[in-house]
Design a protein around this motif. Structure first.
Motif, PDB file in Angstrom:
ATOM      1  N   ASN A  93      -5.097  13.601 -13.614  1.00 33.11           N
ATOM      2  CA  ASN A  93      -3.904  14.299 -14.077  1.00 33.11           C
ATOM      3  C   ASN A  93      -2.812  13.346 -14.552  1.00 33.11           C
ATOM      4  OD1 ASN A  93      -5.066  16.785 -13.414  1.00 33.11           O
ATOM      5  ND2 ASN A  93      -4.463  16.509 -11.287  1.00 33.11           N
ATOM      6  N   ALA A  94      -2.925  12.095 -14.224  1.00 32.33           N
ATOM      7  CA  ALA A  94      -1.988  11.069 -14.667  1.00 32.33           C
ATOM      8  C   ALA A  94      -2.792   9.837 -15.061  1.00 32.33           C
ATOM      9  CB  ALA A  94      -1.004  10.730 -13.545  1.00 32.33           C
ATOM     10  N   ARG A  95      -2.287   9.090 -16.013  1.00 30.84           N
ATOM     11  CA  ARG A  95      -2.967   7.873 -16.480  1.00 30.84           C
ATOM     12  C   ARG A  95      -2.182   6.652 -16.028  1.00 30.84           C
ATOM     13  NH1 ARG A  95      -4.476   9.458 -22.663  1.00 30.84           N
ATOM     14  NH2 ARG A  95      -5.382  11.445 -22.126  1.00 30.84           N
ATOM     15  N   TYR A  96      -2.930   5.620 -15.642  1.00 29.25           N
ATOM     16  CA  TYR A  96      -2.328   4.398 -15.153  1.00 29.25           C
ATOM     17  C   TYR A  96      -3.001   3.191 -15.784  1.00 29.25           C
ATOM     18  CZ  TYR A  96      -0.379   7.265 -11.424  1.00 29.25           C
ATOM     19  OH  TYR A  96       0.302   8.222 -10.718  1.00 29.25           O
ATOM     20  N   LEU A  97      -2.222   2.149 -15.973  1.00 23.81           N
ATOM     21  CA  LEU A  97      -2.734   0.838 -16.325  1.00 23.81           C
ATOM     22  C   LEU A  97      -2.161  -0.128 -15.293  1.00 23.81           C
ATOM     23  CD1 LEU A  97      -4.185  -1.184 -18.172  1.00 23.81           C
ATOM     24  CD2 LEU A  97      -2.067  -1.320 -19.507  1.00 23.81           C
ATOM     25  N   PHE A  98      -3.021  -0.688 -14.444  1.00 20.20           N
ATOM     26  CA  PHE A  98      -2.603  -1.638 -13.419  1.00 20.20           C
ATOM     27  C   PHE A  98      -2.802  -3.044 -13.961  1.00 20.20           C
ATOM     28  CE2 PHE A  98      -1.664   1.047  -9.866  1.00 20.20           C
ATOM     29  CZ  PHE A  98      -2.336   2.222 -10.160  1.00 20.20           C
ATOM     30  N   LEU A  99      -1.753  -3.850 -13.914  1.00 17.04           N
ATOM     31  CA  LEU A  99      -1.774  -5.161 -14.548  1.00 17.04           C
ATOM     32  C   LEU A  99      -2.265  -6.291 -13.655  1.00 17.04           C
ATOM     33  CD1 LEU A  99       1.575  -4.910 -16.525  1.00 17.04           C
ATOM     34  CD2 LEU A  99      -0.751  -4.445 -17.325  1.00 17.04           C
ATOM     35  N   GLY A 100      -2.343  -6.093 -12.378  1.00 16.93           N
ATOM     36  CA  GLY A 100      -2.863  -7.149 -11.518  1.00 16.93           C
ATOM     37  C   GLY A 100      -1.962  -7.451 -10.345  1.00 16.93           C
ATOM     38  N   ASP A 101      -2.179  -8.618  -9.717  1.00 16.77           N
ATOM     39  CA  ASP A 101      -1.466  -9.036  -8.504  1.00 16.77           C
ATOM     40  C   ASP A 101      -1.502  -7.933  -7.445  1.00 16.77           C
ATOM     41  OD1 ASP A 101      -0.851 -11.615  -9.081  1.00 16.77           O
ATOM     42  OD2 ASP A 101       1.160 -11.205  -9.817  1.00 16.77           O
ATOM     43  N   TYR A 102      -2.710  -7.577  -7.042  1.00 17.93           N
ATOM     44  CA  TYR A 102      -2.884  -6.477  -6.098  1.00 17.93           C
ATOM     45  C   TYR A 102      -2.715  -6.892  -4.647  1.00 17.93           C
ATOM     46  CZ  TYR A 102      -5.222  -4.657 -10.246  1.00 17.93           C
ATOM     47  OH  TYR A 102      -5.526  -4.279 -11.512  1.00 17.93           O
ATOM     48  N   VAL A 103      -3.067  -8.133  -4.292  1.00 22.01           N
ATOM     49  CA  VAL A 103      -3.266  -8.439  -2.882  1.00 22.01           C
ATOM     50  C   VAL A 103      -2.531  -9.658  -2.340  1.00 22.01           C
ATOM     51  CG1 VAL A 103      -5.539  -7.383  -2.865  1.00 22.01           C
ATOM     52  CG2 VAL A 103      -5.346  -9.795  -3.356  1.00 22.01           C
ATOM     53  N   CYS A 149      -5.055  -1.550  -0.728  1.00 24.89           N
ATOM     54  CA  CYS A 149      -4.707  -1.314  -2.140  1.00 24.89           C
ATOM     55  C   CYS A 149      -5.943  -1.427  -3.019  1.00 24.89           C
ATOM     56  CB  CYS A 149      -3.656  -2.324  -2.613  1.00 24.89           C
ATOM     57  SG  CYS A 149      -2.010  -2.049  -1.967  1.00 24.89           S
ATOM     58  N   MET A 150      -6.697  -2.487  -2.828  1.00 25.69           N
ATOM     59  CA  MET A 150      -7.891  -2.698  -3.649  1.00 25.69           C
ATOM     60  C   MET A 150      -8.916  -1.598  -3.416  1.00 25.69           C
ATOM     61  SD  MET A 150      -7.535  -5.054  -5.787  1.00 25.69           S
ATOM     62  CE  MET A 150      -9.190  -4.847  -6.378  1.00 25.69           C
ATOM     63  N   ALA A 193     -11.875   2.961  -5.308  1.00 24.49           N
ATOM     64  CA  ALA A 193     -12.404   4.302  -5.053  1.00 24.49           C
ATOM     65  C   ALA A 193     -11.982   5.259  -6.175  1.00 24.49           C
ATOM     66  CB  ALA A 193     -11.923   4.819  -3.695  1.00 24.49           C
ATOM     67  N   LEU A 194     -10.736   5.185  -6.609  1.00 22.69           N
ATOM     68  CA  LEU A 194     -10.289   6.033  -7.716  1.00 22.69           C
ATOM     69  C   LEU A 194     -11.055   5.708  -8.988  1.00 22.69           C
ATOM     70  CD1 LEU A 194      -6.448   6.058  -7.052  1.00 22.69           C
ATOM     71  CD2 LEU A 194      -8.040   7.981  -6.787  1.00 22.69           C
ATOM     72  N   LYS A 195     -11.314   4.448  -9.224  1.00 17.80           N
ATOM     73  CA  LYS A 195     -12.059   4.015 -10.407  1.00 17.80           C
ATOM     74  C   LYS A 195     -13.471   4.596 -10.391  1.00 17.80           C
ATOM     75  CE  LYS A 195     -12.376   1.259 -13.958  1.00 17.80           C
ATOM     76  NZ  LYS A 195     -11.656   1.604 -15.153  1.00 17.80           N
ATOM     77  N   VAL A 196     -14.136   4.523  -9.264  1.00 18.36           N
ATOM     78  CA  VAL A 196     -15.500   5.052  -9.149  1.00 18.36           C
ATOM     79  C   VAL A 196     -15.505   6.564  -9.310  1.00 18.36           C
ATOM     80  CG1 VAL A 196     -17.460   5.323  -7.555  1.00 18.36           C
ATOM     81  CG2 VAL A 196     -16.323   3.106  -7.780  1.00 18.36           C
ATOM     82  N   PHE A 207       0.816  -1.209   0.000  1.00 17.82           N
ATOM     83  CA  PHE A 207       0.000   0.000   0.000  1.00 17.82           C
ATOM     84  C   PHE A 207       0.854   1.265   0.000  1.00 17.82           C
ATOM     85  CE2 PHE A 207      -2.954   2.879   2.466  1.00 17.82           C
ATOM     86  CZ  PHE A 207      -3.858   3.044   1.440  1.00 17.82           C
ATOM     87  N   TYR A 208       1.896   1.275   0.755  1.00 17.24           N
ATOM     88  CA  TYR A 208       2.718   2.480   0.856  1.00 17.24           C
ATOM     89  C   TYR A 208       3.553   2.689  -0.402  1.00 17.24           C
ATOM     90  CZ  TYR A 208       0.738   2.433   5.381  1.00 17.24           C
ATOM     91  OH  TYR A 208      -0.190   2.438   6.380  1.00 17.24           O
ATOM     92  N   ASP A 209       3.924   1.623  -1.074  1.00 16.04           N
ATOM     93  CA  ASP A 209       4.574   1.764  -2.378  1.00 16.04           C
ATOM     94  C   ASP A 209       3.590   2.325  -3.403  1.00 16.04           C
ATOM     95  OD1 ASP A 209       6.883   0.742  -1.301  1.00 16.04           O
ATOM     96  OD2 ASP A 209       6.597  -1.276  -2.121  1.00 16.04           O
TER      97      ASP A 209
END
Length: 124
Positions: free
Chosen positions: A79-89, A98-99, A104-107, A64-66
């Motif tokens: 203001n920035a775009r991200y693509l998260f590939l997986g392995d979150y938890v 993290c999830m 929340a950002l997605k919503v 989470f802190y990373d």
């Protein structure tokens, strides 16, 4: 219960806390956030057309802190775009945080883009 995603993102902003500290999220907030995120994701196509430039993020593993450092460094959507590939938890001690932060950002982005599925995911 309506999701108060902006407040939830603020409550998940724990950069000053010691790594490994759990973040308190009420069960009602978690359930409402999961339902809202599911609704957003279900509206999106399977194949996405994304616009560059964007940050491609590999495995988070519950660090989470990373994740916070990454968002602090590159900025928050939109203001920035991200693509998260997986392995979150799967390994870190803060996988749920993290999830919840990513959901929340997605919503929030869905509401920012009036739920345009192409625009919202190209930003997160």
């Amino acid at each position: 219960m309506a999701v108060r995603t902006a407040e939830l993102v603020c409550s998940l902003g724990v950069a000053q806390a010691r790594p490994g500290t759990p973040v308190a999220i009420a069960e009602k907030e978690a359930v409402a956030l999961i339902a809202a995120a599911e609704e957003v994701v279900m509206q999106q196509p399977v194949l996405l057309r994304l616009k560059a430039p964007m940050q491609i993020v590999g495995d988070i593993h519950g660090q989470f802190y990373d994740l916070h450092r990454l968002l602090d460094f590159h900025g928050l959507p939109p203001n920035a775009r991200y693509l998260f590939l997986g392995d979150y938890v799967d390994r870190g001690s803060n996988g749920l945080e993290c999830m919840f932060l990513l959901m929340a950002l997605k919503v929030i982005l869905c509401h920012f883009d009036q739920c345009d599925p192409h625009a919202s995911l190209s930003r997160l």
